[in-house]
Design an enzyme around this catalytic site. Structure first.
Site, PDB file in Angstrom:
ATOM      1  N   GLY A 164       4.911  57.471  55.491  1.00 48.49           N
ATOM      2  CA  GLY A 164       5.088  56.038  55.703  1.00 48.49           C
ATOM      3  C   GLY A 164       5.132  55.243  54.416  1.00 48.49           C
ATOM      4  CD  GLU A 200       8.272  63.556  43.371  1.00 46.63           C
ATOM      5  OE1 GLU A 200       8.087  64.723  43.740  1.00 46.63           O
ATOM      6  OE2 GLU A 200       8.913  62.754  44.057  1.00 46.63           O
ATOM      7  CE  LYS A 201      12.935  61.367  34.393  1.00 50.12           C
ATOM      8  NZ  LYS A 201      12.045  60.569  33.533  1.00 50.12           N
ATOM      9  CG  LEU A 203      14.624  60.485  40.490  1.00 52.50           C
ATOM     10  CD1 LEU A 203      15.132  61.163  41.747  1.00 52.50           C
ATOM     11  CD2 LEU A 203      15.258  61.125  39.262  1.00 52.50           C
ATOM     12  CG  HIS A 235       8.303  53.289  49.285  1.00 54.58           C
ATOM     13  ND1 HIS A 235       9.253  53.512  48.326  1.00 54.58           N
ATOM     14  CD2 HIS A 235       7.187  52.905  48.619  1.00 54.58           C
ATOM     15  CE1 HIS A 235       8.734  53.279  47.137  1.00 54.58           C
ATOM     16  NE2 HIS A 235       7.487  52.903  47.281  1.00 54.58           N
ATOM     17  CE  LYS A 237      14.005  57.399  55.708  1.00 50.88           C
ATOM     18  NZ  LYS A 237      13.767  58.645  56.455  1.00 50.88           N
ATOM     19  NE  ARG A 291       8.379  62.425  61.636  1.00 50.28           N
ATOM     20  CZ  ARG A 291       9.219  61.557  61.105  1.00 50.28           C
ATOM     21  NH1 ARG A 291      10.333  61.245  61.738  1.00 50.28           N
ATOM     22  NH2 ARG A 291       8.988  60.993  59.941  1.00 50.28           N
ATOM     23  CB  VAL A 294      13.428  56.097  63.331  1.00 51.29           C
ATOM     24  CG1 VAL A 294      13.863  54.766  63.919  1.00 51.29           C
ATOM     25  CG2 VAL A 294      11.917  56.223  63.344  1.00 51.29           C
ATOM     26  NE  ARG A 337      14.395  52.915  60.876  1.00 51.21           N
ATOM     27  CZ  ARG A 337      13.460  53.753  60.461  1.00 51.21           C
ATOM     28  NH1 ARG A 337      12.185  53.389  60.493  1.00 51.21           N
ATOM     29  NH2 ARG A 337      13.773  54.929  59.981  1.00 51.21           N
TER      30      ARG A 337
HETATM   31  P1  ADP Z   1       6.814  59.100  52.605  1.00 54.21           P
HETATM   32  O1  ADP Z   1       6.536  60.429  53.238  1.00 54.21           O
HETATM   33  O2  ADP Z   1       5.572  58.285  52.412  1.00 54.21           O
HETATM   34  O3  ADP Z   1       7.913  58.350  53.288  1.00 54.21           O
HETATM   35  P2  ADP Z   1       8.650  60.064  50.525  1.00 54.21           P
HETATM   36  O4  ADP Z   1       8.305  61.147  49.599  1.00 54.21           O
HETATM   37  O5  ADP Z   1       9.594  60.394  51.637  1.00 54.21           O
HETATM   38  O6  ADP Z   1       7.297  59.409  51.109  1.00 54.21           O
HETATM   39  O7  ADP Z   1       9.255  58.849  49.719  1.00 54.21           O
HETATM   40  C1  ADP Z   1       9.564  57.624  50.362  1.00 54.21           C
HETATM   41  C2  ADP Z   1      10.399  56.755  49.444  1.00 54.21           C
HETATM   42  O8  ADP Z   1       9.693  56.514  48.205  1.00 54.21           O
HETATM   43  C3  ADP Z   1      11.719  57.336  49.019  1.00 54.21           C
HETATM   44  O9  ADP Z   1      12.745  57.134  49.976  1.00 54.21           O
HETATM   45  C4  ADP Z   1      11.971  56.549  47.728  1.00 54.21           C
HETATM   46  O10 ADP Z   1      12.367  55.218  48.049  1.00 54.21           O
HETATM   47  C5  ADP Z   1      10.592  56.462  47.104  1.00 54.21           C
HETATM   48  N1  ADP Z   1      10.341  57.605  46.187  1.00 54.21           N
HETATM   49  C6  ADP Z   1       9.682  58.752  46.497  1.00 54.21           C
HETATM   50  N2  ADP Z   1       9.675  59.611  45.435  1.00 54.21           N
HETATM   51  C7  ADP Z   1      10.350  58.994  44.430  1.00 54.21           C
HETATM   52  C8  ADP Z   1      10.708  59.364  43.067  1.00 54.21           C
HETATM   53  N3  ADP Z   1      10.370  60.534  42.542  1.00 54.21           N
HETATM   54  N4  ADP Z   1      11.420  58.460  42.342  1.00 54.21           N
HETATM   55  C9  ADP Z   1      11.773  57.254  42.852  1.00 54.21           C
HETATM   56  N5  ADP Z   1      11.464  56.862  44.119  1.00 54.21           N
HETATM   57  C10 ADP Z   1      10.761  57.699  44.899  1.00 54.21           C
END
Ligand code: ADP
Length: 448
Positions: A164, A200-201, A203, A235, A237, A291, A294, A337
């Protein structure tokens, strides 16, 4: 196939699953809290069982009550929808122990993918490209500094148990790192009861592109193309589309086949989504959701494949209804949504819907559990419904979306419809020219 399916969810997704079961001739059982007695999924199911008071932990997350509801009604399978217990390995295990099929992957696959570090390791082993970062969890400040210096700033600190979009912190330099580490850990601890984090890096301008997969659990796996979910707020959608405006057919097939092969090799059973960030032509795995998502209807719109039918098939051992070469992608689809929130401040707006009218016509789908006179309870998420529009190409899809948004009426409460009415007219959106930060910047510039 199953004799009777219990749907352990509420709202539009409970209805979505119910519709698939009906089409396959499978009787359904709805479960509900006392707040949801008059909900649509309860009205449309063949049977319903009240499983507790409004708070989710006492009802939709109450495993014992749900197992009891299966026993009372004789349901031999449970569809968990999304959210709630859909990625709970213990729930899957308990059901199997009661000879009830969990419509989803094995408990083991749920656990592996639920731990983001384990998931990244597994993905890398299966040949999926991952974001550069720490090998495992990071707790020590010195170690964090060293890893961040190696990958190069900016870096992002993420919760191992995350979901989330919570528990993520960006550090732009070593000065930010320690504060970011501490905040991420305490947020993760509070939200997930687990304060493990990894680095992590970060982006700078990626798109969020995810691949839909389905596996039969016996070595066959297919991909159903990608969804672009870059338009996000906090974060989360907001708008999703298929195909991605950023990919060509060759890129789609390449990343799609990497994912299809990976789940075949894992022996993965069920539907799943492999999520990537995409920047400068490269894909970076971030997580896998085990799973239904949405945003699954945009994939259904362009492939003509009912993903819940496929879930029911593979869970019952009937196998996939299609092979990879039978899957084709026709036209373009967009999902909005629509939430019960103020379109500018995003403050939730629960209450009674006084007037409700949904758009219709060719290429239009509305997945929603509400109706005129329905009172949106304050206890759950604020989704009113999803508008999904399909066209032969992206331009046609956008024009259709525009007229659908004009037709849609939700009165009595505030909704995010006006936000989509603005977005659909925006030149960047029209050109498909946006990354994961676009919407936040747009909202900041159009602040109330
Ligand atoms: P969650 O499980 O909480 O949804 P995610 O790992 O899927 O977390 O990341 C959700 C969102 O966070 C991504 O769609 C992106 O917008 C941002 N994000 C996650 N990791 C990175 C990254 N390494 N660099 C830049 N943005 C990131």
């Amino acid at each position: 196939m199953f004799n009777k399916v219990l749907i352990a969810n509420r709202g539009e997704i409970a209805l979505r699953v119910l519709r698939a079961c009906k089409e396959l001739g499978i009787p359904t059982v709805a479960v509900h809290s006392t707040a949801d007695e008059s909900a649509m999924h309860v009205r449309l199911a063949d049977e319903s069982v009240c499983i507790g008071p409004p708070p989710s932990r006492d009802s939709y997350l109450n495993i014992h009550q749900i197992v009891a509801a299966c026993e009372i009604t004789g349901a031999d399978a449970v569809h968990p929808g999304y959210g709630f217990l859909s990625e709970n390995a213990k729930f899957a295990e308990i059901l199997e122990a009661h000879n009830i099929t969990f419509i989803g992957p094995t408990a083991e696959h749920i656990s592996v993918m639920g731990d983001k570090i384990e998931a990244k390791r597994t993905a890398a082993k299966l040949g999926i490209p991952v974001v550069p970062g720490s090998e495992g969890g990071v707790s020590d400040e010195g170690e964090a500094k060293k890893i961040a210096a190696d990958i190069g700033y900016p870096v992002i600190i993420k919760a191992t148990a995350g979901g989330g979009g919570r528990g993520m912190k960006v550090a732009r330099s070593e000065d930010d790192l320690l504060v970011a580490l501490q905040t991420a850990r305490s947020e993760a601890g509070a939200a997930f009861g687990n304060d493990a984090v990894y680095i992590e890096k970060y982006l700078g301008q990626p798109r969020h592109i995810e691949i839909q997969v389905v596996g039969d659990g016996a070595g066959a796996g297919v991909h159903l193309g990608e969804r672009d979910c870059s338009l996000q707020r906090r974060h989360q959608k907001v708008w999703e589309e298929a195909n991605s405006p950023a990919l060509n057919e060759k890129q789609r097939n390449e990343i799609g086949m990497i994912c299809a092969n990976a789940i075949a090799e894992m022996g993965y059973r069920g539907a799943g989504t492999i999520e990537f960030l995409y920047e400068n032509g490269e894909f970076y795995f971030i997580e896998m959701n085990t799973r239904l998502q949405v945003e699954h209807p945009v994939t259904e719109a362009i492939t003509g494949i009912d993903l819940v039918h496929e879930q029911l098939r593979v869970a019952s051992g009937a196998g996939l209804s299609v092979t990879q070469d039978q899957i084709t992608f026709e036209g373009h689809a967009i999902e909005c949504r629509i939430n019960a929130e103020d379109a500018r401040t995003f403050v939730p707006s629960p209450g009674t819907i006084t007037h409700y009218h949904t758009p219709g016509g060719l290429g239009v789908r509305v997945d929603s559990g509400v109706y005129a006179g329905y009172r949106i309870p304050p206890y759950y998420d604020s989704l009113i419904g999803k508008l999904i529009v399909h066209g032969r190409n992206r331009v046609e899809c956008m024009m259709r979306l525009r007229r659908c948004l004009d037709e849609f009426v939700v009165d009595g409460i505030k909704s995010t419809l006006p936000l989509f009415q603005d977005l659909v007219q925006n030149p960047d959106i029209a050109n498909g020219d946006y990354d994961i930060h676009w919407l936040e910047k747009y909202l900041a510039n159009h602040a109330a």
